[in-house]
Write an enzyme that holds these catalytic residues in place. Structure first.
Site, PDB file in Angstrom:
ATOM      1  N   GLU A   1     -11.705 -34.988  38.931  1.00  0.00           N
ATOM      2  CA  GLU A   1     -11.132 -36.056  38.121  1.00  0.00           C
ATOM      3  C   GLU A   1      -9.943 -36.643  38.856  1.00  0.00           C
ATOM      4  OE1 GLU A   1     -10.288 -36.747  33.408  1.00  0.00           O
ATOM      5  OE2 GLU A   1      -9.666 -34.838  34.279  1.00  0.00           O
TER       6      GLU A   1
ATOM      7  N   ASP B   1     -15.959 -36.243  23.120  1.00  0.00           N
ATOM      8  CA  ASP B   1     -15.263 -35.122  23.753  1.00  0.00           C
ATOM      9  C   ASP B   1     -15.674 -33.817  23.058  1.00  0.00           C
ATOM     10  OD1 ASP B   1     -13.233 -33.465  25.041  1.00  0.00           O
ATOM     11  OD2 ASP B   1     -12.145 -35.305  25.470  1.00  0.00           O
TER      12      ASP B   1
END
Length: 325
Positions: free
Chosen positions: A133, A220
C-alpha cells in the site's frame, strides 16, 4: 433510538475489533503503529500492548484470543501469524516480543502484509494478505495477496489466490455460507462453506458496490447478525451498511462520526452493541480539524438487532505449548 458514542481512540489505523465476552472487553489493533488495545467500555479501563516487529514487518493487523488461554493472543505481524502473551493484570502499557511465529506467508511478495482475520465456527483461523500500500489508502499492488486458513492442528492452507486487499469475513449461523470481501473488487461475495473440512466453493457476488451506487465507498470489515444480515464498514463512506444477503440489497445505513470506517463487531452483554473502528490514515490536516473523531472507536446501540458470539482460535494447548517452547 440509535445512539453512537466514542469509547476509545483516536488511533492512526484502527482495525480488527473482537469482543471478549468472558472479560467484557473489546480488543482491536492500530495497524501502522503495531499496537493492540484492550478497552473495557463499562469501566473506561484501557490497556495498550506494543508488539515488537519481526523479519516480515512491524504492522499488527488483527488480534484473536486463544481459547482457554486468556493470556495468549494470535496477531498478524507483518506477513506472519504470531502468538503474544498479554496477561489480564498487565500494566496499562506493555511492550512484548512474540512468544512464537506460527507461519509466515507470501515470501515471493515481501512487501505484502496481513490484514483482516477471524475464526470460523470450528475455531480455525482465517487471515488474508494484501499487496503493498502506498501513500493513498486503498491503492495497493493488485492481486498479490491470498486468503489463508490455519487449522486447529496449525497446518496452513491457501484457500483463495489473487487477492488485492483481503478484508471482511463472516459465516452464516447454519455453517453453510462464508461471506468475504476483497475490497478492491468493490463487492461482498459468498462461498459455499464446508464446516467439516473448511473448504470453499462456488464463489458468487452478494452485493456489487458499483451497481448499488455505493462507489467511491470501499467495503472493509464485516460482521453478521442473528437474522443473517451483514454489517459492512464503508471506508471513505462515513457509514456502516446492513445487507440482506438473501436478496442482495442494502436494507439499512448508519452514519458514523468518522469518514474512514474500517471494521465492525458485535459486543456487550447481549451482543446488541455494534462496535466500530475507524482511521485517520489518508486524511489531511484540514479534514482532521473538521472530522475530529476520526480514528475513534465507537459503540452503536439501539439498532434493535443482536449479533452472534465470537469464536476464538481453538488450537490445542499442548500443541501451542510445544511451538512456544
Amino acid at each position: 433510538m440509535v445512539d453512537i458514542k466514542k469509547v476509545a481512540g483516536p488511533v492512526q489505523l484502527g482495525e480488527g475489533p473482537h469482543w471478549d465476552p468472558a472479560h467484557q472487553c473489546l480488543l482491536y489493533v492500530d495497524i501502522t503503529a503495531g499496537h493492540v488495545h484492550r478497552c473495557y467500555p463499562d469501566t473506561n479501563k484501557h490497556q495498550h500492548l506494543i508488539v515488537e516487529g519481526g523479519s516480515t514487518g512491524g504492522s499488527v493487523s488483527f488480534v484473536l484470543p486463544v481459547e482457554s488461554r486468556p493470556d495468549l493472543l494470535v496477531v498478524g505481524l507483518g506477513r506472519s501469524v504470531a502468538v503474544v502473551e498479554w496477561p489480564l493484570d498487565a500494566p496499562d502499557q506493555l511492550t512484548v516480543k512474540p512468544k512464537c511465529v506460527l507461519h509466515g506467508v507470501d515470501d515471493h511478495h515481501p512487501t505484502n502484509r496481513f490484514n483482516d482475520a477471524k475464526c470460523d465456527p470450528s475455531g480455525r483461523l482465517w487471515a488474508g494478505t494484501m499487496g503493498d500500500e502506498g501513500e493513498t489508502p486503498g491503492v495497493v499492488d493488485p492481486e498479490k495477496g491470498g486468503l489463508y486458513r490455519i487449522g486447529t492442528d496449525l497446518t496452513i492452507t491457501k484457500e483463495v489466490d489473487k487477492i488485492s486487499l483481503s478484508n471482511g469475513l463472516a459465516w452464516s449461523s447454519d455453517k453453510k455460507t462464508f461471506y468475504y470481501i476483497d475490497s478492491l473488487t468493490y463487492s461482498v461475495d459468498a462461498f459455499n462453506y464446508d464446516d467439516a473440512t473448511g473448504k470453499l466453493s462456488n464463489r458468487r457476488t452478494v452485493l456489487d458496490y458499483k451497481a448499488a451506487g455505493l462507489v467511491p465507498d470501499v467495503p472493509d470489515g464485516m460482521c453478521i447478525d442473528k437474522n443473517g444480515n451483514l454489517w459492512v464498514a464503508n471506508f471513505f463512506g462515513k457509514k456502516v451498511i446492513c445487507i440482506d444477503p438473501s436478496v442482495g440489497k442494502v436494507v439499512r445505513q448508519v452514519e458514523t462520526p468518522a469518514p474512514h470506517v474500517t471494521s465492525v463487531c458485535w459486543g456487550g452483554k447481549d451482543y446488541d452493541t455494534l462496535y466500530v473502528t475507524s482511521a485517520r490514515t489518508g486524511l489531511s490536516e484540514e479534514k482532521l480539524k473538521k472530522d475530529t473523531l476520526s480514528g475513534g472507536v465507537f459503540a452503536i446501540t439501539g439498532l434493535g438487532v443482536k449479533g452472534l458470539p465470537p469464536v476464538c482460535f481453538k488450537v490445542s494447548p499442548e500443541l501451542l505449548a510445544k511451538r512456544m517452547s
